[in-house]
Design a protein around this motif. Structure first.
Motif, PDB file in Angstrom:
ATOM      1  N   LEU A   1       0.823  -1.210   0.000  1.00 49.58           N
ATOM      2  CA  LEU A   1       0.000   0.000   0.000  1.00 49.58           C
ATOM      3  C   LEU A   1       0.859   1.263   0.000  1.00 49.58           C
ATOM      4  O   LEU A   1       0.361   2.364   0.228  1.00 49.58           O
ATOM      5  CB  LEU A   1      -0.928   0.006   1.215  1.00 49.58           C
ATOM      6  CG  LEU A   1      -1.976  -1.113   1.240  1.00 49.58           C
ATOM      7  CD1 LEU A   1      -2.648  -1.202   2.605  1.00 49.58           C
ATOM      8  CD2 LEU A   1      -3.031  -0.898   0.152  1.00 49.58           C
ATOM      9  N   GLY A   2       2.138   1.110  -0.294  1.00 47.72           N
ATOM     10  CA  GLY A   2       3.092   2.204  -0.160  1.00 47.72           C
ATOM     11  C   GLY A   2       2.809   3.422  -1.012  1.00 47.72           C
ATOM     12  O   GLY A   2       3.040   4.559  -0.574  1.00 47.72           O
TER      13      GLY A   2
ATOM     14  N   LEU B   1       6.847  -3.046  -5.597  1.00 50.75           N
ATOM     15  CA  LEU B   1       6.401  -3.297  -4.230  1.00 50.75           C
ATOM     16  C   LEU B   1       6.149  -4.779  -3.958  1.00 50.75           C
ATOM     17  O   LEU B   1       6.476  -5.263  -2.865  1.00 50.75           O
ATOM     18  CB  LEU B   1       5.150  -2.471  -3.937  1.00 50.75           C
ATOM     19  CG  LEU B   1       5.353  -0.951  -4.002  1.00 50.75           C
ATOM     20  CD1 LEU B   1       4.057  -0.218  -3.707  1.00 50.75           C
ATOM     21  CD2 LEU B   1       6.453  -0.507  -3.037  1.00 50.75           C
ATOM     22  N   LEU B   2       5.578  -5.508  -4.910  1.00 48.93           N
ATOM     23  CA  LEU B   2       5.366  -6.947  -4.702  1.00 48.93           C
ATOM     24  C   LEU B   2       6.689  -7.690  -4.495  1.00 48.93           C
ATOM     25  O   LEU B   2       6.811  -8.474  -3.541  1.00 48.93           O
ATOM     26  CB  LEU B   2       4.566  -7.539  -5.854  1.00 48.93           C
ATOM     27  CG  LEU B   2       4.388  -9.069  -5.827  1.00 48.93           C
ATOM     28  CD1 LEU B   2       3.756  -9.534  -4.529  1.00 48.93           C
ATOM     29  CD2 LEU B   2       3.553  -9.529  -7.030  1.00 48.93           C
TER      30      LEU B   2
ATOM     31  N   GLY C   1      12.604  -3.554   4.868  1.00 51.76           N
ATOM     32  CA  GLY C   1      11.912  -3.692   3.591  1.00 51.76           C
ATOM     33  C   GLY C   1      10.983  -2.527   3.317  1.00 51.76           C
ATOM     34  O   GLY C   1      10.904  -2.017   2.199  1.00 51.76           O
ATOM     35  N   VAL C   2      10.261  -2.086   4.356  1.00 55.10           N
ATOM     36  CA  VAL C   2       9.356  -0.937   4.205  1.00 55.10           C
ATOM     37  C   VAL C   2      10.154   0.308   3.835  1.00 55.10           C
ATOM     38  O   VAL C   2       9.784   1.054   2.914  1.00 55.10           O
ATOM     39  CB  VAL C   2       8.560  -0.701   5.504  1.00 55.10           C
ATOM     40  CG1 VAL C   2       7.792   0.616   5.425  1.00 55.10           C
ATOM     41  CG2 VAL C   2       7.594  -1.850   5.752  1.00 55.10           C
TER      42      VAL C   2
ATOM     43  N   TYR D   1       9.927   2.362   0.311  1.00 56.95           N
ATOM     44  CA  TYR D   1       9.355   3.704   0.324  1.00 56.95           C
ATOM     45  C   TYR D   1      10.295   4.770  -0.255  1.00 56.95           C
ATOM     46  O   TYR D   1       9.819   5.837  -0.653  1.00 56.95           O
ATOM     47  CB  TYR D   1       8.986   4.105   1.757  1.00 56.95           C
ATOM     48  CG  TYR D   1       7.688   3.529   2.269  1.00 56.95           C
ATOM     49  CD1 TYR D   1       7.050   2.483   1.597  1.00 56.95           C
ATOM     50  CD2 TYR D   1       7.091   4.018   3.418  1.00 56.95           C
ATOM     51  CE1 TYR D   1       5.865   1.941   2.080  1.00 56.95           C
ATOM     52  CE2 TYR D   1       5.901   3.491   3.902  1.00 56.95           C
ATOM     53  CZ  TYR D   1       5.296   2.449   3.235  1.00 56.95           C
ATOM     54  OH  TYR D   1       4.125   1.931   3.706  1.00 56.95           O
ATOM     55  N   VAL D   2      11.597   4.509  -0.280  1.00 58.27           N
ATOM     56  CA  VAL D   2      12.540   5.545  -0.728  1.00 58.27           C
ATOM     57  C   VAL D   2      12.225   6.058  -2.129  1.00 58.27           C
ATOM     58  O   VAL D   2      12.072   7.272  -2.336  1.00 58.27           O
ATOM     59  CB  VAL D   2      14.001   5.052  -0.634  1.00 58.27           C
ATOM     60  CG1 VAL D   2      14.941   5.980  -1.401  1.00 58.27           C
ATOM     61  CG2 VAL D   2      14.428   4.974   0.826  1.00 58.27           C
TER      62      VAL D   2
END
Length: 338
Positions: A242-243, A297-298, A314-315, A319-320
């Motif tokens: 959902l990033g 993202l997946l 990982g998040v 997100y970067v």
């Protein structure tokens, strides 16, 4: 196996019900008329998200009767989802003061958390973080933020639908690879949204409305919290999937807060809105969101679920580039800012 036969039925039912709702919206003049803060240019019916809600509810109820989904998951999804959808439906038809909507959102969140059991202990760097009662507070704000950010991000044709479908299908795949559990709900929701997307894809013939966007936000948030009780890695995987929405909405919110703007006032300063104006159409932005979700993202979420990356790491890595894109497309800045 029966699930694979049911999913197309849900999508078809959603497609047909959206058609009915479009006719209803036209008959009742439930039309979004473009203004200076709109991202669309043609008057368009709204409220089609009700089709998603009703088809998903029917599918969840049937799954419960067949003992596919447990009572606690069903109660959390139906109770909170119904309250949020009703508030959105009423707001689509008139206006509910922001403070009463927010109160309703927190009640819906607390209802869901009662059945979920609050925020599960999260494992980070080998340490189990148990927040106890404070975890309920954190989880409640998480659900309310998910609900509202989804509403904020539903501003161009198809974007909220594509986000929900790709996130749900990706999460179901990861859940299946992890433990063959917690995949039914996301797949049911993806099918319901797919039928609606046929009408909502650019150029949209009907909009989702607050009833649909708020419902999707809190439902996806509930999925994430439910998955945390199975594995912390699955929860972090949901945050990664959902990033796009989380990063754009959060950066925009922070910048608007710093300028002292009223958060409930309409605006079009999200990165995706700037991008749609830059490209002069919605489809490139909507398609890009789907591509980013599936090709960036997946895979990042896969690395987390399979223990190759620590969840928090990982998040952050996922997100970067999303943050860079949000800043590149001026998320949260005024339109006059260059």
């Amino acid at each position: 196996m029966m699930l694979w036969f049911v999913l197309p039925v849900i999508a078809i039912a959603s497609f047909l019900l959206t058609w009915v709702l479009r006719r209803y919206a036209l008959a009742r003049s439930l039309i979004d008329v473009p203004n200076a803060r709109s991202s669309h240019t043609a008057p368009t019916p709204r409220g089609g998200g009700v089709a998603i809600v009703l088809c998903f509810f029917a599918a969840v109820a049937a799954s419960f009767s067949l003992e596919i989904l447990p009572l606690n998951q069903v109660a959390a999804l139906l109770g909170s989802g119904a309250l949020v959808a009703i508030l959105g439906f009423l707001d689509d038809h008139g206006h509910i003061a922001a403070r009463w909507r927010l109160l309703g959102h927190f009640i819906a969140a607390l209802w869901a958390l009662y059945w979920i059991g609050g925020l599960a202990p999260l494992s980070m760097f080998g340490v189990n973080l148990e927040l106890g009662i404070f975890g309920y507070v954190v989880a409640a704000f998480f659900l309310v933020w998910m609900l509202n950010l989804y509403n904020f991000m539903d501003g161009i044709d198809g974007i909220a639908s594509v986000e929900a479908i790709t996130a749900c299908v990706s999460a179901a795949l990861l859940g299946w690879l992890h433990s063959d559990s917690n995949i039914v709900g996301p797949l049911l929701l993806a099918s319901a949204v797919l039928g609606f997307l046929c009408w909502n894809y650019p150029p949209a013939k009907i909009f989702m409305g607050d009833a649909g966007s708020g419902f999707l936000g809190i439902t996806l948030g509930i999925f994430a919290l439910q998955s945390a009780w199975i594995s912390s890695d699955l929860f972090f995987a949901w945050l990664i999937l959902l990033g796009v929405f989380i990063v754009d909405a959060t950066v925009t919110l922070i910048r608007r807060l710093l300028r002292g703007e009223k958060l409930y006032e309409a605006h079009r300063s999200h990165a995706y809105q700037f991008a749609s104006r830059h490209y002069k159409q919605h489809s490139p932005v909507t398609l890009t969101v789907g591509v980013v979700n599936l090709l960036w993202l997946l895979p990042m979420a896969f690395l987390v679920v399979h223990g190759i990356l620590e969840g928090v790491v990982g998040v952050l890595i996922a997100y970067v580039p999303l943050l860079m894109l949000a800043l590149r497309f001026r998320a949260g800045l005024t339109e006059s800012t260059h």
